[in-house]
Structure formats: C-alpha cells, structure tokens
Write a protein that holds these residues in place. Sequence first.
Motif, short mmCIF file in Angstrom:
data_model
loop_
_atom_site.label_atom_id
_atom_site.label_comp_id
_atom_site.label_asym_id
_atom_site.label_seq_id
_atom_site.Cartn_x
_atom_site.Cartn_y
_atom_site.Cartn_z
N HIS B 13 5.69 -6.80 3.34
CA HIS B 13 7.04 -6.29 3.06
C HIS B 13 8.13 -6.98 3.88
O HIS B 13 9.26 -7.09 3.45
CB HIS B 13 7.10 -4.79 3.40
CG HIS B 13 6.28 -3.93 2.49
ND1 HIS B 13 6.39 -3.97 1.12
CD2 HIS B 13 5.33 -2.99 2.76
CE1 HIS B 13 5.55 -3.09 0.59
NE2 HIS B 13 4.88 -2.50 1.56
N GLY B 330 10.29 -3.22 -2.05
CA GLY B 330 9.94 -2.77 -0.70
C GLY B 330 10.23 -3.75 0.40
O GLY B 330 9.67 -3.63 1.49
N LYS B 331 11.10 -4.73 0.14
CA LYS B 331 11.40 -5.72 1.19
C LYS B 331 12.12 -5.05 2.36
O LYS B 331 13.00 -4.22 2.17
CB LYS B 331 12.29 -6.83 0.64
CG LYS B 331 11.55 -7.81 -0.24
CD LYS B 331 12.36 -9.07 -0.48
CE LYS B 331 13.50 -8.85 -1.43
NZ LYS B 331 14.15 -10.12 -1.82
N ILE B 332 11.74 -5.46 3.57
CA ILE B 332 12.40 -4.96 4.78
C ILE B 332 12.84 -6.19 5.59
O ILE B 332 11.98 -6.98 6.03
CB ILE B 332 11.44 -4.11 5.64
CG1 ILE B 332 10.86 -2.96 4.82
CG2 ILE B 332 12.16 -3.58 6.88
CD1 ILE B 332 9.71 -2.24 5.52
#
Lengths: 131, 348
Positions: B13, B330-332
């Motif tokens: 992520h 869901g990238k952080i």
Amino acid sequence: MERSSASMWRKLNSRYNLVGTECENCKTLYFPSRIVCKNCGRQTKMRDKTFKGTGEVYSFTKIHVPAEAFREDAPYTVAVIRLDEGPMVEGHIVESDKEVKIGTKVRQVFRKMLVEEEEGLIHYHFKFEPA
Amino acid sequence: MAEIIGYGVHVPHYRIKVEEIARVWSESAEGIKKGLNIREKSVPSHDEDAATIAVEAARRAVRHSGIDPKEIGAIYVGSESHPYAVKPTATIVSQAISAGHKLTAADLEFACKAGTAGMQMLMGMADSKMIKYGMTIGSDTSQGRPGDALEYTASAGGAAFIIGNDRKESIATILDTVSFTSDTPDFWRREGADFPSHGGRFTGEPAYFRHVISATKMLFEKTGLAPKDFKYAVFHQPNGKFPLVAAKQLGLSDEQMRDGLLTPIIGNTYSGASLLGLAAVLDKAVPGDKILVTSFGSGAGSDSFAIEATDGIEAKRARSDKVLDIVDNGKIYIDYAMYLKNRKGIRK
C-alpha cells in the motif's frame, strides 16, 4: 510467541491459514483448534476447519507501549475479529487508508509477526486489513 | 503446449513520490521524473518481505485459476531479496497456500529475471507431464542505496503464475520461449551486503539493451512472428524509459507497451516487474491477442516469450483481482522518514 523451531512448526497451519476445528457432532466451530468439543465432551468428533479469513471488527485497541518484541511496530492496532463463520479471533490490523471502527469489514493477510534477533527465525502469521 | 492457468499479484500500500526523495537529496524532481519516467514507487510495510508478497500473489493466483492447490507439483520463487540466505521462500509459500507436501520447490535468483526462469522450468515440466500444475513467482523488496539513482525506482511487489498443460483450463498459451545469456558485470550484490552496486551507464547498452533486444529478435526469428503480430508487449522495466527505448529499436509502438508498463506508478519491482506487466496485460487481453514478454536480469540474461490469450481468459476474468485495482486502491503516501523506518533505515 514461542521461539523454538518445534513449537513454531507445530502451529504453522493455524498461524498461516486460520485452520481451526469443527465438531462434526454438533457443528460447533472453534478457533484456535480444540480437541474436545465444549458441548459434546466424550461424543466429540473433531475435524479441521479452514476459515475463509473474512469477518468484521468486534473490538479494537491501539498499542502505543508494546511488548519488547513489537517495539519497532508501535503504534499498531490489535482487534478482536468476528469471523464470518462465527468464531472470534484476535489479530493485528495492518496499515490501511481506511479508519478502523467496530463493524469494519476485514480480510486475512499474510505478514511477518515476529523477527527474532539477527540470526533467528522469522515468524509469519495471519493479520487483517480493512476490506 | 504449456498453458497459463491463472495468475495473481501483490503490491504494497505504501507509496513515496519522486518529489519526496529528491527533496532529501536536493535533486531536481522534474529532472528525475522526466529522465526515468517515474512518478512514485511502492514501499513495503515493516512487516512485509519477499515471502509475504509471494504468498499474497500466490493466493490470488490459486483463486483465479480455480485449481486445488494440492495438485501443484512444483513451486519456484524468484527473488533477489529472499528473507533467508538458507531456508526457502518457496516452502513458506507452499505451506501458506496449503499445497501439501507432494511437490518440489526451490528459490531462484537471477537478479530481476528469476521469475521468468521459473516459468521456463515449469513449461518443460508441464509439457513433459512431469507435473499437472506448477507455480512460478517473482517477488522482491528491492534495495537502493540512499542517495543512489536506484533509490527512486527500487520498489516492492510480486506476481505468481500457475502453469499447466490442459488447454481446457488455459487463459493463455505460451507459444514459445528463448533466452539470451552472457557474463556481464552490470549490477551485483555480494553476500551480506545491504545494497547492490552497479556499473552506472554500463547498465544500459551492454546490459539491458543488448540482452532484451537480442532475446526478442531471437524470438521473432524462431517463431516467425513480427512486432505487428503482437497486441501487447512487456519488457523488464528498471525505469519507465528503458523499455520504451528498447521497444522503439525493435519496431514496437508505445501503444503496444502502454498497458504492461507499470514502473512509472509503482517503481521497479525487480523479479516481479515483467510478470506484473504480463498480469496487467492479461487483465485486458481477449482471446487471440498475442503478447510479447521479455524479461531482463542483471549479470545478465533475458527470457523472451510469445503468449496467446485463449478462449478461457474471459471465463476466469471475473474472479481475478485486477492489477490496476490493487495498485490504485488503498495507497498511503509516506515521507522519507517513514520510508526509512519501514526499510529499517532507522530503528528505536
């Protein structure tokens, strides 16, 4: 978490894959595994049961003061998950762009749980991430 | 003929942007982005490694294929960041996907092309009916020395492919494969070293371009296929620029390369790179589409494949987790300090 090779090896099934047990007599599901059914006693007829690995958060807390083994992980979230099949299981919640709340849907993921000192074993384990 | 029965991928992520790395080293982000054709890269969480990534990809591949994992007769995991020097990642994968014990397994290393080397090994085993199914995985949490040009691209991710020999279960047929191999000291990491070393500009012409272009030309010659016969082309992608330059030299268009070029948005996943690109293309391919795949591993070698999507690809599409969904959802985004913490560059 035990650090001997033998105890780690014996528990791989339930650590990697949420393998519990089902009493074929009364259909009660257990995680972790039990040898004797709470309802059936001597009539117990257990078999392995692999859970799907999906469920929802029943309760959770954020750990800021961790045990020594998890020093580098803090802060991290630990939750009680009610699996879709019914049993409750405790698990770490991994990083997510979603806020964790009671009722948050989660799915099982495969992560490192514990890394022993430089020359020791790496312990892999199920954790959960918001679905 | 060897058939692809299913596939799955995993990309962590966490992301770090080129701007954030360039800020720390007082370099020009725009210059890096333009020069390497990369915007951001994936970063593994503190509790992810090549084994956890391999397992996530493998589980998705099993779901996509619809097979019983106990029928898998061979598992090969290609990586240059295996968590153990001695203890196979492949056995961790076999346990985690409940493949049982009646199988052979091994870890492979050939810089960024060990996953496709595994695919070739499985082609032989499936063709000869030595196994019913085999799984090859390319998975890495690659390393780039702080301040080195590699730091902008070295990322994490992996892909798993299940190979069999039954056309009825196939999503794509591997029509043919060739390899081009030489002793070329372009990039290496000694036992115990934390970071790889490389020959700078030497990694280009005598290494990447010589091997990718030679292997691809050999494939064209052997199969009688020409660049125009392929709907898609996927090359190893150490950055976003090299594969497009190689494609141009081979007579392939940017359009043919577009869907399999993931490095600009996830970085170079090393052993996972060409297989992740192939998976992204299979997400879109329709029956009859031909796909060219050429991997590259430093040291050095390239494996080139001609693949054709079969009628079965549509039936299994619904149960695949699409590569771009996994990449985009869901990238952080993290800063350089969190990046260092995740990569164990700083410790409590």
